[in-house]
Design a protein around this motif. Structure first.
Motif, PDB file in Angstrom:
ATOM      1  N   ILE A 129      -5.994  -1.246  12.238  1.00 27.05           N
ATOM      2  CA  ILE A 129      -5.844  -1.450  10.517  1.00 27.05           C
ATOM      3  C   ILE A 129      -6.460  -0.266   9.966  1.00 27.05           C
ATOM      4  N   THR A 130      -5.204   0.644   9.363  1.00 22.82           N
ATOM      5  CA  THR A 130      -5.467   1.971   8.693  1.00 22.82           C
ATOM      6  C   THR A 130      -5.548   2.095   7.241  1.00 22.82           C
ATOM      7  N   PRO A 131      -5.949   3.076   6.985  1.00 22.51           N
ATOM      8  CA  PRO A 131      -5.747   3.294   5.193  1.00 22.51           C
ATOM      9  C   PRO A 131      -4.818   3.409   4.753  1.00 22.51           C
ATOM     10  N   PRO A 132      -4.446   2.861   3.393  1.00 20.49           N
ATOM     11  CA  PRO A 132      -2.966   2.823   2.940  1.00 20.49           C
ATOM     12  C   PRO A 132      -2.654   4.200   2.657  1.00 20.49           C
ATOM     13  N   GLU A 133      -1.530   4.462   2.696  1.00 21.49           N
ATOM     14  CA  GLU A 133      -0.859   5.689   2.650  1.00 21.49           C
ATOM     15  C   GLU A 133      -1.364   6.385   1.143  1.00 21.49           C
ATOM     16  N   ALA A 134      -1.522   5.778   0.235  1.00 19.18           N
ATOM     17  CA  ALA A 134      -1.786   6.307  -1.013  1.00 19.18           C
ATOM     18  C   ALA A 134      -3.224   6.784  -1.337  1.00 19.18           C
ATOM     19  N   GLU A 135      -4.170   6.182  -0.294  1.00 16.88           N
ATOM     20  CA  GLU A 135      -5.578   6.580  -0.228  1.00 16.88           C
ATOM     21  C   GLU A 135      -5.844   6.793   1.220  1.00 16.88           C
ATOM     22  N   PRO A 136      -5.543   7.785   1.830  1.00 17.62           N
ATOM     23  CA  PRO A 136      -5.715   8.150   3.468  1.00 17.62           C
ATOM     24  C   PRO A 136      -7.175   8.107   3.593  1.00 17.62           C
ATOM     25  N   ASN A 137      -8.113   8.535   2.839  1.00 23.80           N
ATOM     26  CA  ASN A 137      -9.304   8.891   2.969  1.00 23.80           C
ATOM     27  C   ASN A 137     -10.397   7.576   2.810  1.00 23.80           C
ATOM     28  N   LEU A 138      -9.701   6.284   2.476  1.00 19.18           N
ATOM     29  CA  LEU A 138     -10.352   5.231   2.136  1.00 19.18           C
ATOM     30  C   LEU A 138     -10.942   4.695   3.641  1.00 19.18           C
ATOM     31  N   VAL A 139     -12.373   4.254   3.668  1.00 16.36           N
ATOM     32  CA  VAL A 139     -13.018   3.856   4.848  1.00 16.36           C
ATOM     33  C   VAL A 139     -12.991   2.433   4.949  1.00 16.36           C
ATOM     34  N   PRO A 140     -13.330   1.731   6.203  1.00 16.13           N
ATOM     35  CA  PRO A 140     -13.248   0.307   6.279  1.00 16.13           C
ATOM     36  C   PRO A 140     -14.405  -0.291   5.606  1.00 16.13           C
ATOM     37  N   ASN A 141     -15.501   0.379   5.268  1.00 11.57           N
ATOM     38  CA  ASN A 141     -16.459  -0.489   4.590  1.00 11.57           C
ATOM     39  C   ASN A 141     -16.306  -0.546   3.255  1.00 11.57           C
ATOM     40  N   LYS A 142     -15.285  -0.068   2.653  1.00 21.95           N
ATOM     41  CA  LYS A 142     -15.054  -0.312   1.189  1.00 21.95           C
ATOM     42  C   LYS A 142     -14.047  -1.474   0.870  1.00 21.95           C
ATOM     43  N   ASP A 143     -14.168  -2.182   0.005  1.00 22.46           N
ATOM     44  CA  ASP A 143     -13.247  -3.362  -0.347  1.00 22.46           C
ATOM     45  C   ASP A 143     -11.619  -2.995  -0.573  1.00 22.46           C
ATOM     46  N   ARG A 144     -11.787  -1.796  -1.206  1.00 24.75           N
ATOM     47  CA  ARG A 144     -10.460  -1.359  -1.327  1.00 24.75           C
ATOM     48  C   ARG A 144      -9.518  -1.065  -0.381  1.00 24.75           C
ATOM     49  N   PHE A 145     -10.364  -0.803   0.746  1.00 20.73           N
ATOM     50  CA  PHE A 145      -9.644  -0.674   2.168  1.00 20.73           C
ATOM     51  C   PHE A 145      -8.729  -1.631   2.475  1.00 20.73           C
ATOM     52  N   TRP A 146      -9.422  -2.739   2.192  1.00 19.35           N
ATOM     53  CA  TRP A 146      -8.928  -4.201   2.925  1.00 19.35           C
ATOM     54  C   TRP A 146      -7.857  -4.786   1.764  1.00 19.35           C
ATOM     55  N   ALA A 147      -8.234  -4.444   0.546  1.00 21.01           N
ATOM     56  CA  ALA A 147      -7.392  -5.011  -0.464  1.00 21.01           C
ATOM     57  C   ALA A 147      -6.108  -4.500  -0.414  1.00 21.01           C
ATOM     58  N   ALA A 148      -5.970  -3.326  -0.163  1.00 18.30           N
ATOM     59  CA  ALA A 148      -4.470  -2.322  -0.147  1.00 18.30           C
ATOM     60  C   ALA A 148      -3.677  -2.706   1.019  1.00 18.30           C
ATOM     61  N   GLN A 149      -4.214  -3.358   1.808  1.00 20.25           N
ATOM     62  CA  GLN A 149      -3.426  -3.829   3.294  1.00 20.25           C
ATOM     63  C   GLN A 149      -2.266  -4.612   2.805  1.00 20.25           C
ATOM     64  N   PRO A 150      -1.173  -4.743   3.855  1.00 18.81           N
ATOM     65  CA  PRO A 150      -0.112  -5.669   3.404  1.00 18.81           C
ATOM     66  C   PRO A 150      -0.607  -7.109   3.592  1.00 18.81           C
ATOM     67  N   PRO A 151      -0.125  -7.950   3.225  1.00 15.96           N
ATOM     68  CA  PRO A 151      -0.585  -9.406   3.142  1.00 15.96           C
ATOM     69  C   PRO A 151      -0.694 -10.073   4.704  1.00 15.96           C
ATOM     70  N   GLY A 152       0.364  -9.455   5.334  1.00 16.50           N
ATOM     71  CA  GLY A 152       0.378 -10.192   6.826  1.00 16.50           C
ATOM     72  C   GLY A 152      -0.739  -9.361   7.596  1.00 16.50           C
ATOM     73  N   THR A 153      -1.303  -8.059   6.979  1.00 20.98           N
ATOM     74  CA  THR A 153      -2.397  -7.678   7.710  1.00 20.98           C
ATOM     75  C   THR A 153      -3.950  -8.082   7.666  1.00 20.98           C
ATOM     76  N   ALA A 154      -4.153  -8.081   6.120  1.00 22.80           N
ATOM     77  CA  ALA A 154      -5.506  -8.450   5.789  1.00 22.80           C
ATOM     78  C   ALA A 154      -5.340  -9.058   4.330  1.00 22.80           C
ATOM     79  N   GLN A 155      -6.096  -9.891   4.073  1.00 25.96           N
ATOM     80  CA  GLN A 155      -5.869 -10.482   2.544  1.00 25.96           C
ATOM     81  C   GLN A 155      -7.605 -10.651   2.243  1.00 25.96           C
ATOM     82  N   CYS A 156      -8.091 -10.086   0.879  1.00 26.50           N
ATOM     83  CA  CYS A 156      -9.062 -10.436   0.169  1.00 26.50           C
ATOM     84  C   CYS A 156      -9.103 -11.715  -0.539  1.00 26.50           C
ATOM     85  N   LEU A 157      -9.919 -12.723  -0.048  1.00 24.17           N
ATOM     86  CA  LEU A 157      -9.841 -13.818  -1.014  1.00 24.17           C
ATOM     87  C   LEU A 157     -10.967 -14.314  -1.656  1.00 24.17           C
ATOM     88  N   THR A 158     -10.954 -14.862  -2.782  1.00 29.92           N
ATOM     89  CA  THR A 158     -12.342 -15.433  -3.453  1.00 29.92           C
ATOM     90  C   THR A 158     -12.481 -16.654  -2.777  1.00 29.92           C
TER      91      THR A 158
END
Length: 225
Positions: A30-59
């Protein structure tokens, strides 16, 4: 949540969270989104920016509804002794890192304040108004009194608990996941911190995180009583 694998992870900051998320991202490519290539996996935005089929952040509510359906994912998390977790948050977020987050500022926390003063501010702030790093673990992992993850490991026993998670992942997905060694965790579990604190400070922590102790560390609550 990782929909394609039927897995979910409930993150608890300062409880091996960065190590787990880095390992999951690496193992499942699972890699950073193209728009933010420097995002790292310990950031919530890294996961929130993934395609729905790859990862989803849920309440919590969204996840509870998903758990009640036919496509229920297997979920895990880690917790940490509340005293050691709070000490780690203070050392990392208040002593080492600056500037402070807006939520910490709103709590009345100041850069470099001593641990006892930090405990005072945390003790006087309810979970809803607290920075995520000092919110109670119960408030993060439960909904209507029910623990959301299927398995909750402890940082203090991270090697055997992670091995159990590895087994569940292999059985459920056919994919092997590497060990998560204690050296990968940013700080040691530090279970002896409570024994070095003034009793007045320790009692404030116990009151603030009583639900965490009672649910996840009842033996430690008895020891400290």
């Amino acid at each position: 949540m990782l929909p394609q694998l039927g897995l979910a992870y409930c993150r608890v900051p300062k409880a091996a969270n960065s190590s787990v998320r880095f390992l999951l991202a690496k193992r499942f490519s699972i890699t950073p989104p193209e728009a933010e290539p420097n995002l790292v996996p310990n950031k919530d935005r890294f996961w929130a920016a993934q395609p729905p089929g790859t990862a989803q952040c849920l309440t919590p509510v969204e996840f509870a509804l998903l758990q009640a359906g036919p496509d229920r994912p297997w979920c895990f998390s880690f917790v940490r002794n509340p005293v050691a977790r709070l000490y780690s948050a203070w050392n990392n977020k208040i002593v080492e890192n600056r500037p402070l987050s807006p939520r910490f500022k709103k709590m009345g926390v100041t850069p470099g304040m001593d641990f006892a003063s930090f405990v005072d501010r945390v003790a006087e702030t309810v979970d809803a108004d607290s920075n995520i790093h000092v919110r109670s673990q119960t408030s993060i992992l439960t909904l209507d009194g029910q623990v959301l993850p299927d398995f909750v490991g402890r940082v203090e026993t991270i090697v055997p608990d992670w091995n159990h998670i590895r087994y569940e992942m292999r059985v459920r997905t056919g994919r092997r996941v590497p060990p998560l060694w204690p050296k990968n965790v940013r700080a040691k579990a530090q279970p002896d911190i409570a024994d070095r604190l003034p009793r007045s400070v320790l009692e404030k922590i116990i009151r603030r995180y009583h639900d965490d102790f009672a649910r996840f560390y009842p033996y430690e609550l008895r020891r400290l009583a």
